[in-house]
Each structure stands twice: as C-alpha cells, then as structure tokens.
Design a protein around this motif. Structure first.
Motif, PDB file in Angstrom:
ATOM      1  N   SER A 198      56.110  28.361  29.945  1.00  0.00           N
ATOM      2  CA  SER A 198      55.310  29.580  30.115  1.00  0.00           C
ATOM      3  C   SER A 198      55.932  30.521  31.142  1.00  0.00           C
ATOM      4  CB  SER A 198      53.890  29.220  30.562  1.00  0.00           C
ATOM      5  OG  SER A 198      53.892  28.742  31.905  1.00  0.00           O
ATOM      6  N   SER A 205      46.451  27.273  24.473  1.00  0.00           N
ATOM      7  CA  SER A 205      46.413  28.722  24.723  1.00  0.00           C
ATOM      8  C   SER A 205      47.721  29.220  25.305  1.00  0.00           C
ATOM      9  CB  SER A 205      45.256  29.068  25.663  1.00  0.00           C
ATOM     10  OG  SER A 205      44.013  28.706  25.108  1.00  0.00           O
ATOM     11  N   GLU A 262      50.554  29.000  22.679  1.00  0.00           N
ATOM     12  CA  GLU A 262      50.403  30.061  21.671  1.00  0.00           C
ATOM     13  C   GLU A 262      50.916  31.396  22.216  1.00  0.00           C
ATOM     14  OE1 GLU A 262      46.895  29.614  18.541  1.00  0.00           O
ATOM     15  OE2 GLU A 262      46.148  29.654  20.592  1.00  0.00           O
ATOM     16  N   LYS A 263      50.576  31.682  23.469  1.00  0.00           N
ATOM     17  CA  LYS A 263      50.931  32.971  24.059  1.00  0.00           C
ATOM     18  C   LYS A 263      52.438  33.086  24.320  1.00  0.00           C
ATOM     19  CE  LYS A 263      49.949  36.049  27.973  1.00  0.00           C
ATOM     20  NZ  LYS A 263      49.879  37.231  27.102  1.00  0.00           N
ATOM     21  N   TYR A 264      53.033  31.982  24.775  1.00  0.00           N
ATOM     22  CA  TYR A 264      54.431  32.055  25.188  1.00  0.00           C
ATOM     23  C   TYR A 264      55.399  31.460  24.163  1.00  0.00           C
ATOM     24  CZ  TYR A 264      52.582  33.414  29.722  1.00  0.00           C
ATOM     25  OH  TYR A 264      51.924  34.085  30.738  1.00  0.00           O
TER      26      TYR A 264
END
Length: 225
Positions: free
Chosen positions: A153, A104, A107-109
C-alpha cells in the motif's frame, strides 16, 4: 497545579521536537537549566520528561542525560496493540477488522503494485514451498508474505494498523491443525491465488482469495468463544 505545569511544559517540548527545533539524538538541557528556563521546580521538569519518555519522544540514558528520540513503528504498534487488548475488543471483531482493511487496502492499491513487489511475493511463496515440511519455518515465511502484501500500500498508517491487527490474529492454524500437511496445501493454494490476482489486477479474485485464506481464523475464534 504541578500536574498542569508538567503537562504544559511537556507539550511545549513536544512541539519543539515535532517542529524539528529539537532533533533526534539531540541532548535536552539539564533539569536544572530547564527548571530555570521555565521558572519551575526540578520536580515539575522531571514529571514533564517522564511524560515525553512515555510517549517515546525522549529516552533517558543513565549517567548521560535525556535525548530526543523518535517512536518506531514497532513501539507505536505495541502501544496500539496494548490499547486494543485493554479495551476488551472480542478477537472475532479484530479478525473482521483485519479482513475488511486488508481487502479494502489491496483493492485500492492493486493497480500500483510493482513488478518488483510481485517478485518479492513470489520469492516468499517459493520459500514457503521449500519449507512445507518445517511448519515453524513455513509460518515464518507466511508472516513475511502477509506483511509484504500489506506493505504494497506504501501507506505507513495503513501498514501500521494492518500489521498490528495481523500480529494480534497471528494464530498458527497450521501447527495446531489435525492435518498440517493439508492445511499447508490449502494455505499455499490461497497464496498462489493471491499472487495471480495481484499479477492480473483481478479485484474480485483477490477478495475471494483473502476471504478464503482468513476463513480458518474466523473458525478458530468462533471455537474459542
């Protein structure tokens, strides 16, 4: 009554530390002065200070006094790890949580990872490649690779949680493998795939690579149960 007073005073001192009124490395007033300020006994102050020491907000230096401290990421991670251990959470759930968060977060960063960070991952990959015959050294660089990946991140809370889960699932599958040479080759293949996915910003490839890389951990904890 004394416990309530100690907790109240500890909370007030904590608030003064968090607000910056009491800064890191500042020496706290003596127990006698604090007792006078709060109109309580020195035993009450002693209990309050003990609470702050347990929270890593104050450190006691014998013969010198009490000083304001700041919890380090390591000390917070230690407490979080201990709390999870004491809660008797199955190791398999910890691995699942690590995989979910790691995927997760990446994917976001993924789009914000810099060229410099990619270069650092590639440098660690090269060090692992050079250390293939030294299993302990390879594992050391493997650890640094994953902590570097997590750190991309740039979110200290997520990094704290993930690094804690990583430490709790840090089983050296390679050194315990019946065929460590093959285990290293598979591991390096995953590392290369992760780097390529990061470079090309390919979310699906990254997810598959992380899932494949963590599969031996899932198998390890299934066998352990």
């Amino acid at each position: 009554m004394r416990d309530a007073l100690s907790t109240k005073i500890a909370s007030e001192l904590c608030a003064r530390i968090q607000s910056g009124e009491l800064k890191e490395n500042d020496k706290l007033p003596s127990e006698r002065i604090l007792a006078s300020q709060y109109d309580v006994s020195r035993n009450v102050i002693r209990e309050s200070i003990k609470m702050l020491v347990e929270k890593n907000l104050v450190i006691n230096i014998p013969g010198k006094g009490n000083y304001v401290s700041r919890p380090t990421q390591s000390s917070i991670a230690d407490k979080l790890e201990n709390a999870i251990h004491l809660s008797d959470v199955p190791a398999s759930e910890i691995v699942n949580a690590r995989q979910f968060l790691e995927i997760s977060v990446m994917e976001k960063y993924l789009l914000s990872i810099t060229e410099q960070e990619i270069a650092q991952l590639e440098e660690l990959y090269a060090k692992m490649k050079a250390a293939r015959s030294n299993y302990a050294l390879f594992w050391e660089y493997d650890t640094k690779f994953h902590l570097q990946l997590i750190g991309c991140s740039k979110n200290s809370i997520l990094t704290l949680f993930l690094s804690t889960l990583y430490r709790m699932t840090q089983k050296n599958i390679i050194m315990n493998s019946e065929d460590p040479v093959s285990a290293i080759e598979f591991s390096q293949s995953d590392h290369a795939d992760i780097i390529e996915a990061v470079k090309t910003k390919d979310r699906e490839r990254l997810c598959r690579a992380i899932e494949r890389h963590l599969a031996p951990l899932h198998d390890f904890y299934k066998e352990e149960v």
